[in-house]
Design an enzyme around this catalytic site. Structure first.
Site, PDB file in Angstrom:
ATOM      1  N   GLN A 177       0.770  -5.646  64.727  1.00 27.44           N
ATOM      2  CA  GLN A 177       0.267  -4.337  64.318  1.00 27.44           C
ATOM      3  C   GLN A 177       1.460  -3.425  64.297  1.00 27.44           C
ATOM      4  O   GLN A 177       2.148  -3.308  65.291  1.00 27.44           O
ATOM      5  CB  GLN A 177      -0.740  -3.816  65.345  1.00 27.44           C
ATOM      6  CG  GLN A 177      -2.090  -4.477  65.302  1.00 27.44           C
ATOM      7  CD  GLN A 177      -2.927  -4.040  64.137  1.00 27.44           C
ATOM      8  OE1 GLN A 177      -2.439  -3.337  63.260  1.00 27.44           O
ATOM      9  NE2 GLN A 177      -4.168  -4.474  64.112  1.00 27.44           N
ATOM     10  N   SER A 178       1.688  -2.800  63.175  1.00 29.94           N
ATOM     11  CA  SER A 178       2.924  -2.018  63.203  1.00 29.94           C
ATOM     12  C   SER A 178       2.734  -0.572  63.629  1.00 29.94           C
ATOM     13  O   SER A 178       3.440  -0.088  64.481  1.00 29.94           O
ATOM     14  CB  SER A 178       3.656  -2.110  61.878  1.00 29.94           C
ATOM     15  OG  SER A 178       2.758  -2.164  60.827  1.00 29.94           O
ATOM     16  N   THR A 179       1.781   0.125  63.070  1.00 27.32           N
ATOM     17  CA  THR A 179       1.695   1.537  63.447  1.00 27.32           C
ATOM     18  C   THR A 179       0.356   1.836  64.095  1.00 27.32           C
ATOM     19  O   THR A 179      -0.591   1.051  64.007  1.00 27.32           O
ATOM     20  CB  THR A 179       1.830   2.459  62.224  1.00 27.32           C
ATOM     21  OG1 THR A 179       0.706   2.198  61.390  1.00 27.32           O
ATOM     22  CG2 THR A 179       3.101   2.200  61.470  1.00 27.32           C
TER      23      THR A 179
ATOM     24  N   GLN B  60       2.773  -0.176  68.363  1.00 29.08           N
ATOM     25  CA  GLN B  60       4.183   0.182  68.334  1.00 29.08           C
ATOM     26  C   GLN B  60       4.739  -0.029  66.938  1.00 29.08           C
ATOM     27  O   GLN B  60       4.231  -0.817  66.171  1.00 29.08           O
ATOM     28  CB  GLN B  60       4.965  -0.681  69.325  1.00 29.08           C
ATOM     29  CG  GLN B  60       4.714  -0.253  70.750  1.00 29.08           C
ATOM     30  CD  GLN B  60       5.600  -1.019  71.698  1.00 29.08           C
ATOM     31  OE1 GLN B  60       6.701  -1.378  71.349  1.00 29.08           O
ATOM     32  NE2 GLN B  60       5.083  -1.265  72.874  1.00 29.08           N
TER      33      GLN B  60
END
Ligand SMILES: [Zn+2]
Length: 699
Positions: free
Chosen positions: A26-28, A68
């Site tokens: 999960q990036s953002t 993150q």
């Protein structure tokens, strides 16, 4: 070649023995909130792993990086854990979404795949199962990655092209700084929130008046004003928050041309830092992609913006960051650029100011004050420190000290010679053994081949050992060789003798003195408590610590010596203020300002230090006033004075007007005697009177 596409053939028993790792990417934070669908897809992968034969409790989920930024593996703990597990050979398979795409675009994933190939770890994503140790699968992963990269490139180019065209026409709707807002028709206007407008107007107004961003920050701080900010991301994106104005922010606002009503695009250039993080670098104004002045209403004019930029640049040159570690400048501050704050660890800067026509140095730690307009962290007068550090340096490079250092070195050298002898003996023994082996070989019957071969081998071994011993010996000798010969020692000593002369020579500039300090000193840490602690770190690691008294503040310097105050206290028992002043001057005492004493000065000091007056002291000893004496003797006050002057009463002046207090007379009280001349009735010796305004009452 038979290509195997059956997943079950790739999964072997040794894979199943190890664990399966599901990496949830999960990036953002937005994805965490809005992209639950992809989360579900990721968990579905787990079911695939179970279907391939891994027990459900052997599928380990790594999702520590949720929420993150996915920019780089540097700050993603979960990803690093995954790499570690794969590297240690704990993983039989790695499960993840779009691994084949990621492998190409992201160097971290690329490296992970390589490690997977080395440790025989399988990869599974929604498209299929890969064995990176097999050429075909590697090729496939590479191709897929290349395709997706090309796809991305084309997409981005199209998007960018559209954006740039729109920007060129000034029609692009890009996020605007706080204080500006799009109205319902999409036009840019000043924020109708009066408080926001007021804050920005004040900001630019104060800047125009003071010409310094720091002054603006101070103004906001002193007046308890807040500055608005719009949240750029997160769940509360777009919300207005108020907070203190800091220096960095002030500079940002000043630099933003949108406040001048200009439309700009491409002010920054995207770049990647060496640590893998991406950022943006500002471009000079002539390289901006689009600049349309007066495109919308602003808080200042375009001309004003240009002026502000000019003052900002001038300021930056005067007090930029680089000034702190600058090469020696012109000023007299000896430790400029070397001083570190003992409280917060930042570099301290130098401030000069004039006191009585002389340039005085202060070392200040002003980072906090710069940033938030608050008080400085530490400010320490520099004169005493410069003086002491200079003396310490001269002391350390004195010929005596150096002689001592040379003596120690000679001692070490003597010891080295002992060691050297031991090493030489080792070489000798190796040589001896080689000689013995050679002799044995020479003496054997050459027809006895078996023995001859064995002895030759032994001789060779011994020769090799000898060469090794010799080489080692030479190496050690080189290492131990002491650099200083007699000649260079003389040079160093001569230099040390020369240094104090050079240091005190009035022709030596401050700059040269600073250069000398820099040759010897790494940095100096200052901490101000009851005393000033000066910690000096020399080049080469030696340290010294000095404790210096805090210099007296200006008013303390002007304070009268406490010993003088004590003397005044004693003299007050018998002397008037004028008498005390005369006595102190006779004793050679001087006031705090180095002036002679006067009655007025003594009076002031007496009041300032709360000393009991002479009157109070005499009254405490039982002396009577003229009134009391007159009442006791049944005469008028006038007669009391007359009787004192004629020695019938004993009176002592308690001030410089010669006003007196009287010794009680007891039973020897004089009485009125008609007919006897007063001059004949004297009971006490004449008291010298300096009276000027004594009232004379004659009978
Ligand atoms: Zn500090």
């Amino acid at each position: 070649m038979i290509m195997s596409n059956d997943p079950h053939q790739k999964v072997r028993a040794e894979h199943l023995k190890r664990d399966a790792y599901l990496y949830i990417r999960q990036s953002t934070i937005q994805q965490v909130f809005h992209n639950t669908e992809s989360t579900q897809r990721q968990y579905a992968l787990k079911q695939r792993a179970v279907a391939l034969g891994w027990p459900a409790d052997h599928v380990i989920i790594i999702d520590g990086d949720q929420g993150q930024s996915g920019a780089s593996a540097v700050d993603r703990e979960g990803f690093q854990k995954l790499v570690a597990e794969v590297g240690l050979g704990h993983a039989g398979i790695v499960l993840g979404l779009e691994v084949s795409r990621l492998a190409r675009n992201c160097s971290d994933w690329h490296r992970l795949l390589e490690i997977c190939g080395l440790t025989d770890t399988l990869i599974l994503d929604e498209d299929g199962l890969y064995d990176p140790s097999q050429f075909n699968d590697r090729l496939l992963l590479g191709l897929k990655g290349a395709m997706s990269e090309a796809e991305l490139h084309v997409l981005r180019a199209r998007l960018q092209g559209g954006i740039r065209n729109k920007a060129r026409r000034g029609e692009l709707r890009i996020p605007v700084p706080v204080g500006l807002i799009y109205d319902t028709q999409g036009r840019l206007i000043l924020d109708p929130d009066k408080q926001v407008q007021q804050a920005l107007h004040t900001f630019f107004h104060v800047y125009q008046r003071e010409g310094s961003a720091l002054a603006v920050v101070k103004h906001f701080y002193k007046n308890g004003l807040s500055f608005p900010r719009r949240l750029r991301g997160g769940p509360n994106k777009g919300q207005l928050v108020w907070g203190p104005l800091c220096h960095t922010r002030a500079i940002q606002v000043l630099r933003n041309p949108r406040y001048a009503g200009a439309f700009v695009y491409g002010r920054m250039k995207a770049c990647k830092w060496a640590n893998g993080q991406s950022g943006a670098k500002p471009l000079p104004q002539d390289q901006w992609h689009t600049l349309i002045p007066d495109a919308n209403p602003g808080y200042i004019s375009w001309q004003q913006y240009q002026d502000n930029m000019r003052t900002l640049r001038a300021c930056a040159q005067a007090q930029g960051k680089d000034r702190r570690n600058s090469p020696p400048g012109q000023g007299p501050a000896l430790l400029q650029g070397l001083v570190v704050c003992g409280v917060c660890g930042r570099r301290m800067s130098v401030r000069y100011h004039k006191r009585q026509g002389k340039l005085v140095v202060d070392y200040t730690c002003q980072h906090e004050s710069h940033e938030h307009g608050q008080d400085v962290c530490q400010q320490i007068p520099g004169w005493g420190i410069d003086q002491s550090v200079g003396e310490l340096l001269l002391e350390m490079v004195q010929p005596v000290t150096l002689e001592l250092a040379f003596a120690v070195q000679a001692e070490l050298q003597a010891r080295l010679e002992e060691v050297d002898q031991l090493r030489r003996q080792q070489v000798e023994r190796a040589r001896y053994e080689a000689d013995v082996a050679r002799n044995r070989f020479m003496q054997v019957d050459p027809n006895n081949r078996m023995v001859a071969d064995a002895l030759e081998a032994d001789w060779n071994d011994k020769l090799r050992a000898l060469t090794e011993a010799q080489e080692q010996y030479e190496q050690q000798r080189q290492k131990d060789r002491v650099v200083l010969d007699d000649q260079s020692r003389q040079k160093v000593l001569a230099l040390a003798q020369d240094l104090p002369r050079l240091w005190h020579d009035p022709n030596t500039t401050d700059q040269d003195r600073k250069r000398m300090v820099r040759l010897l000193v790494e940095d100096v840490t200052l901490t101000k408590n009851a005393e000033i602690r000066v910690q000096i770190r020399f080049k080469g690691g030696a340290t010294r610590e000095l404790m210096l008294p805090r210099p007296l503040s200006a008013w303390k310097e002007r304070t009268t010596n406490p010993d003088v105050i004590r003397q005044i206290d004693q003299l007050l028992d018998t002397y008037t203020d004028a008498g005390i002043a005369a006595e102190l001057n006779r004793r050679g005492c001087r006031s705090g300002m180095k002036l002679a004493f006067t009655a007025k000065r003594v009076t002031n000091l007496r009041r300032q230090y709360g000393l009991k007056s002479q009157y109070d002291r005499m009254r405490a000893r039982g002396m009577l006033t003229a009134n009391e004496m007159a009442a006791q003797l049944g005469i008028s006050i006038g007669w009391v004075g007359v009787w004192r002057r004629h020695g019938l009463l004993r009176g002592y002046p308690y001030n410089d007007k010669n006003w007196c207090l009287y010794e009680p007379v007891g039973d020897k009280a004089p009485s009125k005697q008609q007919g006897t001349k007063l001059s004949k009735r004297r009971m006490f010796p004449q008291v010298q009177s300096h009276a000027t305004n004594e009232v004379h009452h004659e009978a």
